[in-house]
Design a protein around this motif. Structure first.
Motif: not given
Length: 273
Positions: A256-273
């Motif tokens: 329901y909110a803004r979507q993010a690509d994998s690079e953006r997700l990595q910055s929001l969730f540092p170290g995501m697996l």
């Protein structure tokens, strides 16, 4: 030195101790990286005890939340909506819209709308309903609208009906575990009094601070173990290997909110697996 990927993270939770249990590791990681982290408890926490009077408990829990935030450098605020009777009303939604606009976060963390606690569900629904509205100028027009809404993620729960949490983001937060537990320990009225009383474990809580911290460490290890077991099949399917027992946090990205690509997700969730 602050990480250049540091961002603004807003947690909108129902009660003053919710963030530490569900997102403590990510909070610690962002604070260590120089991100601005703000934790807002939508309710005043007045109902979370068996002995302390509600009016007194509000102040106790505000102080506990403030101490937990200070432990890692996160800003904490407790609102005045009564604990135990929260509804996803227009008043609550408007307060959340104003909060998101004023803080302008890159990432919002909140509850799922089918969590066990009605206050959790109410916050989750209000955030969901606010996600688009934060960009609409004529809604809550006294606070300037955002040009883009933030990414919203729901925190981990193990409930499966009507739908289980989709593990879009998995974090190994073992390196942050001790500090996350230190944050939780600041909520003494909850983890050493109310929750053990509610669960019939009050007699197992040790008397001294050091012993209590070790007791809470073990309690939190069991929380993470339950997560690991619950999501084990999903982790294996995605070829994510974790040494057991690992401390893990799992998040679902809100559609329901803004979507993010994998690079953006990595910055929001540092170290995501």
């Amino acid at each position: 030195m602050a990480d250049p990927a540091a961002c603004r993270v807003l947690l909108l939770v129902a009660h003053p101790d919710d963030a530490e249990v569900s997102a403590g590791g990510l909070i610690v990681r962002h604070c260590r990286g120089g991100s601005s982290v703000r934790i807002v408890s939508v309710t005043d926490g007045r109902s979370g005890h068996h002995a302390i009077a509600p009016e007194r408990l509000v102040e106790v829990r505000r102080n506990e939340a403030r101490a937990a935030g200070e432990r890692v450098g996160a800003e904490c605020e407790t609102w005045d909506f009564p604990d135990g009777s929260l509804q996803p009303t227009l008043e609550v939604r408007s307060a959340i819209i104003r909060e998101i606009r004023q803080f302008a976060p890159d990432l919002v963390l909140t509850h799922r709308t089918n969590d066990y606690h009605p206050d959790h569900r109410a916050v989750g629904m209000a955030v969901q309903d606010a996600s688009y509205m934060v960009t609409v100028p004529h809604v809550c027009s006294e606070t300037p609208a955002l040009r883009h809404d933030p990414v919203v993620a729901t925190m981990c729960d193990l409930f499966t009906r009507p739908a289980p949490l989709k593990p879009d983001v998995v974090l190994d937060v073992s390196a942050e575990f001790d500090v996350a537990v230190q944050m939780a320990a600041c909520h003494a009225s909850q983890f050493f009094e109310w929750l053990p009383h509610h669960d019939g474990l009050l007699e197992t809580v040790p008397p001294t601070p050091n012993e209590r911290f070790e007791w809470l460490m073990e309690w939190m290890r069991k929380v993470h173990q339950a997560r690991w077991l619950h999501f084990q099949a999903s982790l294996a399917e995605r070829q994510i290997e974790l040494s057991h027992p690992a401390a893990i946090e799992v998040y679902e990205i809100s559609e329901y909110a803004r979507q993010a690509d994998s690079e953006r997700l990595q910055s929001l969730f540092p170290g995501m697996l």
